[in-house]
Design a protein around this motif. Structure first.
Motif, PDB file in Angstrom:
ATOM      1  N   PRO A  48     -10.281 -61.368  89.059  1.00  0.00           N
ATOM      2  CA  PRO A  48     -11.456 -60.783  88.419  1.00  0.00           C
ATOM      3  C   PRO A  48     -11.288 -59.277  88.210  1.00  0.00           C
ATOM      4  N   PHE A  49     -10.324 -58.686  88.867  1.00  0.00           N
ATOM      5  CA  PHE A  49     -10.134 -57.243  88.736  1.00  0.00           C
ATOM      6  C   PHE A  49      -8.772 -56.914  88.188  1.00  0.00           C
ATOM      7  N   ASN A  60       0.043 -63.288 112.913  1.00  0.00           N
ATOM      8  CA  ASN A  60      -0.861 -62.974 114.010  1.00  0.00           C
ATOM      9  C   ASN A  60      -0.316 -61.853 114.891  1.00  0.00           C
ATOM     10  N   ASP A  68       0.565 -57.807 115.824  1.00  0.00           N
ATOM     11  CA  ASP A  68      -0.161 -56.537 115.755  1.00  0.00           C
ATOM     12  C   ASP A  68       0.190 -55.769 114.482  1.00  0.00           C
ATOM     13  N   ASN A  95      -1.113 -57.260 111.188  1.00  0.00           N
ATOM     14  CA  ASN A  95      -2.523 -56.908 111.056  1.00  0.00           C
ATOM     15  C   ASN A  95      -2.703 -55.458 110.628  1.00  0.00           C
ATOM     16  N   LEU A 151      -5.654 -53.114 102.555  1.00  0.00           N
ATOM     17  CA  LEU A 151      -7.067 -53.002 102.191  1.00  0.00           C
ATOM     18  C   LEU A 151      -7.382 -51.581 101.737  1.00  0.00           C
ATOM     19  N   LYS A 170      -6.161 -51.015  98.307  1.00  0.00           N
ATOM     20  CA  LYS A 170      -6.936 -51.668  97.247  1.00  0.00           C
ATOM     21  C   LYS A 170      -7.915 -50.656  96.646  1.00  0.00           C
ATOM     22  N   GLY A 171      -8.398 -49.768  97.502  1.00  0.00           N
ATOM     23  CA  GLY A 171      -9.275 -48.704  97.029  1.00  0.00           C
ATOM     24  C   GLY A 171      -8.567 -47.751  96.076  1.00  0.00           C
ATOM     25  N   GLN A 206      -4.108 -44.909 114.610  1.00  0.00           N
ATOM     26  CA  GLN A 206      -4.312 -46.337 114.894  1.00  0.00           C
ATOM     27  C   GLN A 206      -3.024 -46.957 115.461  1.00  0.00           C
ATOM     28  N   LEU A 243      -2.123 -48.401 119.482  1.00  0.00           N
ATOM     29  CA  LEU A 243      -1.486 -49.679 119.797  1.00  0.00           C
ATOM     30  C   LEU A 243      -0.279 -49.473 120.721  1.00  0.00           C
ATOM     31  N   GLU A 284     -14.671 -62.796 108.811  1.00  0.00           N
ATOM     32  CA  GLU A 284     -13.360 -62.865 108.156  1.00  0.00           C
ATOM     33  C   GLU A 284     -13.510 -63.404 106.727  1.00  0.00           C
ATOM     34  N   TYR A 290     -14.948 -60.804 104.577  1.00  0.00           N
ATOM     35  CA  TYR A 290     -13.899 -59.823 104.215  1.00  0.00           C
ATOM     36  C   TYR A 290     -13.054 -60.354 103.058  1.00  0.00           C
ATOM     37  N   ASP A 298     -12.820 -58.797  99.416  1.00  0.00           N
ATOM     38  CA  ASP A 298     -11.490 -58.367  98.977  1.00  0.00           C
ATOM     39  C   ASP A 298     -11.179 -59.007  97.618  1.00  0.00           C
ATOM     40  N   TYR A 299     -11.519 -60.274  97.490  1.00  0.00           N
ATOM     41  CA  TYR A 299     -11.282 -60.985  96.233  1.00  0.00           C
ATOM     42  C   TYR A 299     -12.065 -60.325  95.091  1.00  0.00           C
ATOM     43  N   VAL A 305     -14.045 -52.898  98.013  1.00  0.00           N
ATOM     44  CA  VAL A 305     -13.258 -52.432  99.159  1.00  0.00           C
ATOM     45  C   VAL A 305     -14.142 -52.055 100.349  1.00  0.00           C
ATOM     46  N   ALA A 360     -15.386 -55.077 102.062  1.00  0.00           N
ATOM     47  CA  ALA A 360     -14.255 -55.751 102.724  1.00  0.00           C
ATOM     48  C   ALA A 360     -13.913 -55.044 104.026  1.00  0.00           C
ATOM     49  N   LYS A 361     -13.887 -53.701 103.977  1.00  0.00           N
ATOM     50  CA  LYS A 361     -13.562 -52.939 105.198  1.00  0.00           C
ATOM     51  C   LYS A 361     -14.604 -53.184 106.274  1.00  0.00           C
ATOM     52  N   ARG A 382     -14.150 -56.595 107.706  1.00  0.00           N
ATOM     53  CA  ARG A 382     -12.927 -56.704 108.511  1.00  0.00           C
ATOM     54  C   ARG A 382     -13.126 -56.043 109.876  1.00  0.00           C
ATOM     55  N   LYS A 426     -12.888 -57.771 113.472  1.00  0.00           N
ATOM     56  CA  LYS A 426     -12.045 -57.274 114.572  1.00  0.00           C
ATOM     57  C   LYS A 426     -12.836 -57.209 115.876  1.00  0.00           C
ATOM     58  N   ASN A 470      -5.680 -60.133 116.200  1.00  0.00           N
ATOM     59  CA  ASN A 470      -6.563 -59.968 115.051  1.00  0.00           C
ATOM     60  C   ASN A 470      -7.664 -58.941 115.285  1.00  0.00           C
ATOM     61  N   GLY A 473      -6.889 -55.990 116.503  1.00  0.00           N
ATOM     62  CA  GLY A 473      -6.212 -54.694 116.582  1.00  0.00           C
ATOM     63  C   GLY A 473      -5.931 -54.364 118.040  1.00  0.00           C
TER      64      GLY A 473
END
Lengths: 336, 354
Positions: free
Chosen positions: A16-17, A34, A36, A39, A46, A49-50, A258, A262, B109, B112, B116-117, B121, B124-125, B128, B132, B192, B194
């Motif tokens: 759509p975009f 799955n 770290d 993720n 994400l 995407k912005g 971030q 971790l 989820e 999100y 996202d689709y 944004v 979605a953030k 998400r 988390k 998932n 973080g």
């Protein structure tokens, strides 16, 4: 022309975009989607995407396969560790040079420096462009006997060594230890069942791969970073325009805290008593030994492989000397 | 004024009586807790284990069961202050409470993925981040459930070679097995989130070893499915001469369907997602749905199959939300795309009628 517009229409129908550019990325993480770091890359995607890029991520648990698929054109970009990135960008692929970044503060300075627009030309090489660098944690030496805390003690010891990591093989030979060729999937088993005396890995492996079993009561983790491992995102040069590629690097740099969060957690999982602290005078000896090796591997002399980029070695030396100006290397005649 | 005096005099007369009672109780209980509480704790623990747990395991409503876990766990487990910790029931209650947190995480989820689709944004953030946090909560609860299950059978998962626990009843076996599975899930949830929950990752190899303590055939391939998942995650743990983990997973789904407990399907789907194997994911979802027509669900443990169904449906919903922007339409459950099967159907000529 007709074919092009048909493709364009198909793309419009699929998403759509249509303004967001779709870029496929093969992502390496030891434990796949799955993990770290997978993720972490999802967060990066994400964020991007912005900025008009729609990364489609595909997980890989085998780094070699991820790189192979990227080479075969199955994905437009790849996220893999520094060692595997070397063929695409020798400069950023030299970040993990042995002993070159002794502290996380130094690493922070380096990554901030590389995220600047001014560094953009260094991010392109060979038709590829680096879209971001993220720390994965320092590599430490795991030993089954705490007395192995100096380079001299390593002589004759068997050491699990990644068979594609030429610089590590050179170092192991240099300290007169025995190379036991291994890969990511079997080095921990070899250390834990005693078929090697030492192995190197980020702190993450201590718990996940049960390296404490190999350490036992006598061993430990030598508290000195052998190298800083990073995950790097690389794309074919034509995939993103220069402005977007720069944005991508800034986004990755923005995620530094971030990633460090971790890493700190993973390092904290190693009990205090298991760390082998080494005396300051030994550290100075180590540093000089690493430095001599880096120079050899930069110049490809004395039988060393030519794997490190001179500009990266120079930059790292500048960073080390800015934080520790009294170090001997800062006045050495053969400064990197 | 008068009323104050009356209350005062009453207090004086009641006080010695209270003292006496308290004295008697202290004598009865030695210096420990209130004996009524202790007795109640023992009765409740036994009742939960003997009656409530079998009843709940037969339920077909995982959401109601999870609400029970969230609601009852603090009450039942609070008896660990006055008597032995009711670990076996406690592990199941905490497992259910973990499911509750996970159901919320799933919704976040999916939100999100939809945002996202759509290219939104910010939404979605936000979703998400919410996912988390909920994953962290799920991970904490699941880790607690794992620890309780291990404590219930005095099993130390770090000991090697593994010393299998004494499992007296079938329910004990299942509780232990679910404990291992829940520990594995805790790792996934933590990643998932973080790594917010700090679940130790060595649960995975520990669960692999402990799963050998259970009869694979009896438990519908669940123990081997757990092991195969760990072999994929940590190839080092795979014994020499063991079959390909994907084959083990597939074989386990067959055993699971025969037994009427489709947990291996859910593990196969999780493995497929983790390792980016869309064809395996499709297979897991399709064979789960196909089994609906033939399966005879293991009645005593219906809830376990229902929970596994939720996992499969979520896997399917994630795929649909990421690729089409909405969750799986009911008639498409078992399919990975909205292609209709109404296109190549033979039609009759209408010429004579027009």
């Amino acid at each position: 022309m007709i074919r092009k517009s048909l493709t364009a229409m198909a793309l419009v129908a699929a998403s759509p975009f249509a303004s967001a550019q779709s870029v496929s990325m093969c992502v390496f993480d030891v434990i796949g989607a799955n993990g770290d770091f997978y993720n972490f890359v999802k967060d990066y995607a994400l964020e991007m995407k912005g900025h008009g890029v729609d990364f489609q991520l595909k997980p890989y648990t085998d780094e070699g396969v991820a790189i192979g698929d990227f080479n075969a054109g199955q994905c437009d970009a790849v996220a893999a560790t520094d060692i595997r990135i070397r063929p695409f960008n020798k400069f950023t692929g030299s970040i993990s040079a042995v002993g070159a970044i002794p502290t996380y503060d130094n690493l922070k300075t380096l990554l901030a420096t590389l995220a600047q627009p001014k560094a953009a030309p260094l991010m392109k090489d060979n038709g590829y462009e680096v879209l971001g660098i993220v720390p994965v944690g320092a590599g430490y030496l795991f030993v089954n006997d705490r007395s192995i805390d100096t380079a001299g003690e390593l002589a004759g010891k068997r050491m699990a060594t990644l068979d594609y990591q030429k610089d590590a093989i050179h170092m192991v030979n240099y300290v007169k230890a025995t190379v036991v060729p291994s890969d990511i999937t079997n080095f921990a088993g070899k250390f834990n069942n005693g078929s090697v005396d030492t192995a190197y890995a980020p702190a993450f492996a201590y718990e996940a791969l049960e390296l404490y079993k190999g350490i036992g009561d006598q061993g430990g983790v030598v508290d000195y970073p052998l190298a800083q491992l990073t995950l790097q995102m690389v794309a074919r040069d034509e995939v993103l325009d220069d402005e977007t590629a720069q944005k991508a690097r800034e986004v990755a740099w923005g995620m530094f805290p971030q990633a460090m969060n971790l890493i700190e957690k993973q390092e904290a999982a190693i009990p205090d008593g298991k760390w082998v602290r080494i005396p300051e005078k030994d550290i100075r000896g180590y540093q000089e030994m690493f430095r001599e090796n880096r120079i050899e591997m930069r110049d490809g002399v004395n039988g060393a492989p030519d794997v490190y980029h001179p500009k990266m070695m120079g930059l790292l030396s500048k960073i080390r000397c800015a934080s520790n100006p009294s170090a001997a290397e800062c006045t050495a005649a053969n400064r990197e | 004024m008068i009323s104050t005096l009356v209350t005062f005099s009453r207090r004086i007369s009641v006080a010695p009586l209270k003292l006496l009672t308290a004295g008697a109780l202290i004598l009865l209980a030695g210096c420990s807790a209130n004996p009524i509480y202790t007795t109640t704790g023992v009765v409740l623990s036994n009742y939960s284990e003997g009656e409530a747990t079998p009843y709940v395991l037969q339920m077909s409503d995982p959401k109601m069961a999870c609400a029970l876990g969230e609601g009852i766990d603090p009450l039942l487990y609070s008896f660990s202050r006055v008597t032995d910790a009711p670990d076996s029931t406690g592990s199941l209650l905490m497992l259910l409470a973990g499911n509750c947190a996970e159901y919320k995480a799933w919704e976040a989820e999916l939100a999100y993925l939809r945002a996202d689709y759509q290219g939104n944004v910010e939404a979605a953030k936000d979703a998400r981040e919410e996912a988390k946090r909920l994953n962290a909560l799920t991970a904490k609860r699941r880790y607690a459930s794992f620890q309780r299950a291990m404590a219930a059978y005095e099993f130390d998962p770090s000991v090697e070679p593994v010393e299998c626990p004494f499992l007296f009843s079938e329910q004990d076996e299942l509780t232990f097995l679910l404990g291992l599975l829940t520990g594995m899930q805790a790792i996934v949830n933590d990643a998932n989130s973080g790594a917010m929950a700090g679940v130790p990752k060595n649960i995975a190899p520990q669960a692999e070893r402990a799963a050998t303590c259970l009869d694979n055939e009896k438990w519908g391939g669940m123990p081997n499915a757990i092991r195969a998942l760990v072999w994929l995650l940590l190839p080092d743990t795979r014994p020499a001469l063991s079959p390909d983990p994907w084959q083990v997973l597939e074989h386990s789904t067959e055993l699971g369907a025969e037994k009427g407990m489709r947990v291996p399907h859910a593990l196969q789907a999780v493995a497929a997602e983790t390792f980016g194997r869309p064809e395996k994911l499709e297979e897991a979802i399709a064979s789960f749905v196909e089994a609906n027509a033939t399966i005879d669900v293991w009645d005593e443990y219906r809830l376990v199959d229902e929970v596994a169904a939720g996992v499969i449906r979520f896997s399917s919903d994630k795929h649909w939300s990421a690729n089409y922007g909405y969750r799986t339409p009911q008639t498409y459950f078992g399919k990975m795309s909205p292609e209709r099967e109404t296109e190549n159907v033979e039609t009759m000529s209408l010429d004579g009628l027009l």
